[in-house]
Design a protein around this motif. Sequence first.
Motif, short mmCIF file in Angstrom:
data_model
loop_
_atom_site.label_atom_id
_atom_site.label_comp_id
_atom_site.label_asym_id
_atom_site.label_seq_id
_atom_site.Cartn_x
_atom_site.Cartn_y
_atom_site.Cartn_z
N ASN A 56 0.82 -1.21 0.00
CA ASN A 56 0.00 0.00 0.00
C ASN A 56 0.85 1.26 0.00
OD1 ASN A 56 -2.54 -1.21 -0.11
ND2 ASN A 56 -2.34 -1.78 2.02
N LEU A 57 2.13 1.12 -0.25
CA LEU A 57 2.98 2.31 -0.34
C LEU A 57 2.59 3.12 -1.57
CD1 LEU A 57 6.41 0.65 0.46
CD2 LEU A 57 5.27 2.37 1.86
N MET A 58 3.02 4.37 -1.57
CA MET A 58 2.72 5.21 -2.72
C MET A 58 3.68 4.88 -3.85
SD MET A 58 1.79 8.71 -0.93
CE MET A 58 2.98 8.50 0.36
N GLY A 59 3.12 4.62 -4.99
CA GLY A 59 3.94 4.21 -6.13
C GLY A 59 3.69 2.76 -6.48
N VAL A 60 2.77 2.11 -5.78
CA VAL A 60 2.40 0.74 -6.15
C VAL A 60 1.04 0.79 -6.85
CG1 VAL A 60 1.98 -1.60 -5.33
CG2 VAL A 60 3.55 -0.11 -4.07
N TYR A 61 0.99 0.26 -8.06
CA TYR A 61 -0.26 0.24 -8.82
C TYR A 61 -0.58 -1.17 -9.25
CZ TYR A 61 0.88 5.13 -10.11
OH TYR A 61 1.19 6.45 -10.13
N SER A 62 -1.86 -1.45 -9.44
CA SER A 62 -2.21 -2.64 -10.21
C SER A 62 -2.05 -2.24 -11.68
CB SER A 62 -3.65 -3.06 -9.94
OG SER A 62 -4.56 -2.15 -10.52
N ALA A 63 -1.80 -3.23 -12.54
CA ALA A 63 -1.70 -2.93 -13.97
C ALA A 63 -3.01 -2.30 -14.43
CB ALA A 63 -1.40 -4.19 -14.76
N ASN A 64 -4.12 -2.76 -13.87
CA ASN A 64 -5.43 -2.19 -14.23
C ASN A 64 -5.47 -0.70 -13.99
OD1 ASN A 64 -6.38 -4.68 -14.83
ND2 ASN A 64 -8.14 -4.60 -13.45
N GLU A 65 -4.95 -0.28 -12.83
CA GLU A 65 -5.02 1.14 -12.52
C GLU A 65 -4.15 1.93 -13.49
OE1 GLU A 65 -3.93 2.38 -8.54
OE2 GLU A 65 -4.02 4.48 -9.14
N LEU A 66 -2.93 1.46 -13.72
CA LEU A 66 -2.04 2.18 -14.63
C LEU A 66 -2.66 2.27 -16.02
CD1 LEU A 66 1.04 3.21 -15.05
CD2 LEU A 66 1.24 1.05 -16.27
N LEU A 67 -3.16 1.13 -16.51
CA LEU A 67 -3.66 1.11 -17.88
C LEU A 67 -4.99 1.86 -18.00
CD1 LEU A 67 -2.55 -2.53 -18.60
CD2 LEU A 67 -1.53 -0.47 -19.55
N THR A 68 -5.78 1.86 -16.92
CA THR A 68 -7.03 2.64 -16.97
C THR A 68 -6.70 4.12 -17.02
OG1 THR A 68 -8.09 0.97 -15.61
CG2 THR A 68 -9.26 3.02 -15.88
N ARG A 69 -5.79 4.52 -16.14
CA ARG A 69 -5.44 5.94 -16.12
C ARG A 69 -4.87 6.39 -17.46
NH1 ARG A 69 -5.09 8.82 -11.20
NH2 ARG A 69 -5.43 7.53 -9.38
N THR A 70 -4.07 5.54 -18.08
CA THR A 70 -3.44 5.98 -19.32
C THR A 70 -4.32 5.74 -20.55
OG1 THR A 70 -2.24 3.91 -19.36
CG2 THR A 70 -1.07 5.82 -18.55
N ASN A 71 -4.77 4.48 -20.74
CA ASN A 71 -5.48 4.18 -21.98
C ASN A 71 -6.89 4.73 -22.01
OD1 ASN A 71 -3.19 2.85 -22.53
ND2 ASN A 71 -4.05 0.81 -22.56
#
Lengths: 277, 288
Positions: A56-71
């Motif tokens: 739960n540290l800052m800078g940990v993402y699920s791939a879903n979160e990263l890809l949702t935010r970007t794509n």
Amino acid sequence: MAAEIENLKAMGVKIVNNVIVGKSITIDELFEEGYEAVFIGSGAGLPQFLHIPGENLMGVYSANELLTRTNLMKAYREDYDTPIKKFNKVAVVGAGNVAMDAARVAKRLGASEVHVVYRRGKNEMPARQEEVEHAEAEGIEFNMLNNPCAILGDESGHVIGLQCVRQELGAPDERGRRSPVPVEGSTWTLECDTVIIAIGTSPNPLIRSTTPGLTTTRKGGIDADDMAHTEKVAVFAGGDAVTGSATVIMAMGAGKNAAYWIDEYIRRVNGEPKAEE
Amino acid sequence: MYKVVTKRFLNDAKTICLFEIEAPYIARHARAGQFVIFRLDEQGERVPVSVAGYDREKGTVTVMVQAAGRTTKMLHTVEQGDYISDIAGPLGKATEMEGLKKVCVVGGGVGCAIAYPIAKEMHERGIEVTFIAGFRSADIVILKDELREVSDKLIICTDDGSYGKKGFTTVFLKQEIESNIIWSRPQFDRVIAIGPDIMMKFLADVTRPYGISTIISLDPIMVDGTGMCGCCRVIVGGETKFACVDGPDFDAHQVDFDSLIKRAAFYKEEQDEAAKHICHMTGGKRNG
Ligand SMILES: Cc1cc2nc3c(=O)[nH]c(=O)nc-3n(C[C@H](O)[C@H](O)[C@H](O)COP(=O)(O)OP(=O)(O)OC[C@H]3O[C@@H](n4cnc5c(N)ncnc54)[C@H](O)[C@@H]3O)c2cc1C
Ligand code: FES
């Protein structure tokens, strides 16, 4: 894609946005509204986490979160408001197609180094060979046979590294996959400011938990037979919601198959003749 | 597109604004404690806000929004009769109130807007409600009349004493608990606290020694709000939970506040930066 959607609309398909089935409306209510059959194609959206310290540290993402935010939400574009953190050194945990995707997206978003960390060997990677080659060509580094055991953070709670234990391949299991065994005393830390977890997803429980009569597999997929029919009358399902994370091609096939059987079903209910082959 | 049928600022300082929005699907199922996600336009952020009210017949949902970041500031420039591009919900679980008899609800700032519908529903069900509403100062006090209507006892307090009693909600919560103890048993069977994370943390410390079940409503950063991204994860009782589907209500005595408070600050720089860049020429509205 946009053209195909227009095509569907022209054929009379009505698309209703901002409706979360199970929350905004239930499947039973759809029937009350007069629909004669329902198809569930809600995908496999629930990301799995590693359950290791520091997740739960800052800078940990699920791939879903990263890809949702970007794509989907286009965080990379100046004219969109979606925030995304700038990152420099990125560790991607997992080795499927999603992991390859996430690694390449991170690289394109400006990361100087992107490492794929996977607990098995290169031959065991579930990603398609082609995806791996693309990733290599874009300069993604592969740290095979490393099992993440903790994510380390600084005082303010930001990620500073991914602690891993090196692995060796043991004897092949019943499916021929050689399972990794930890090498004692081999703990080391991969320095990074971002960790992306891409170790798989499972079907979202929202619809199954709000639809009495649906049954599910052990892994949470909706039970459906060859005719895409579920245990609940007039409810059909297909794609990742049934199979768990699979492929676009399989999902499209499932959609086609279901369309055929839904048509058959409605004809039968209304006493109409079978469709011409 | 979803029509804003009512817009009304709730305090003199115009920091919090009420919007009643036409959204029949949401109106049909919404309950106190749930939230919705709205988007102003195609390029907008997705912003979760709590359901502050609903009218099942009219098919509207009401939200009360504090201008904090870029998007909420832009929302404040939307006028009655205007449209927003998306609103979806209701999301999350409704607040549990089954079997409760006497409850103390504590709201801090805009948290009172979230706590209000909960108090209202409890009041309608015959649960005895004590409401403690805390604000920084008089100019940002909201919902005075509404809160009075739904509570058996209402205490409004401000940090500087410019309205109501002077002091923090923690002090008044302790007083209320103490003055409602019979045969060494606290009479409140639940405390519901909604406000800034730090306030909820201290309120949890107040109720802990009395063993009063305490529920807080969390608002971590969210993306989809349907359990798909894991961005909203919080640690509760040592386990990772997704606030958007497992919450937003959680047991205050089990929540790991330290990691919660750190995660909430993650996008702060970006948000502060973005808020500075609202287009002033269009009054914040991107397309017009
Ligand atoms: C990053 C990534 C990379 C991938 N790479 C590949 C690849 O290279 N090749 C390949 O073949 N496959 C790939 N896949 C897998 C592929 O995307 C899926 O197998 C496919 O999309 C499944 O299609 P589907 O229609 O079953 O579900 P989805 O495409 O997941 O669609 C489900 C839809 O249902 C909606 N939904 C969910 N719940 C609800 C609800 N309660 N109410 C209303 N709507 C709801 C969702 O918002 C979504 O729009 C990849 C997947 C990911 C995440
Ligand atoms: S907001 Fe994405 S899982 Fe909760």
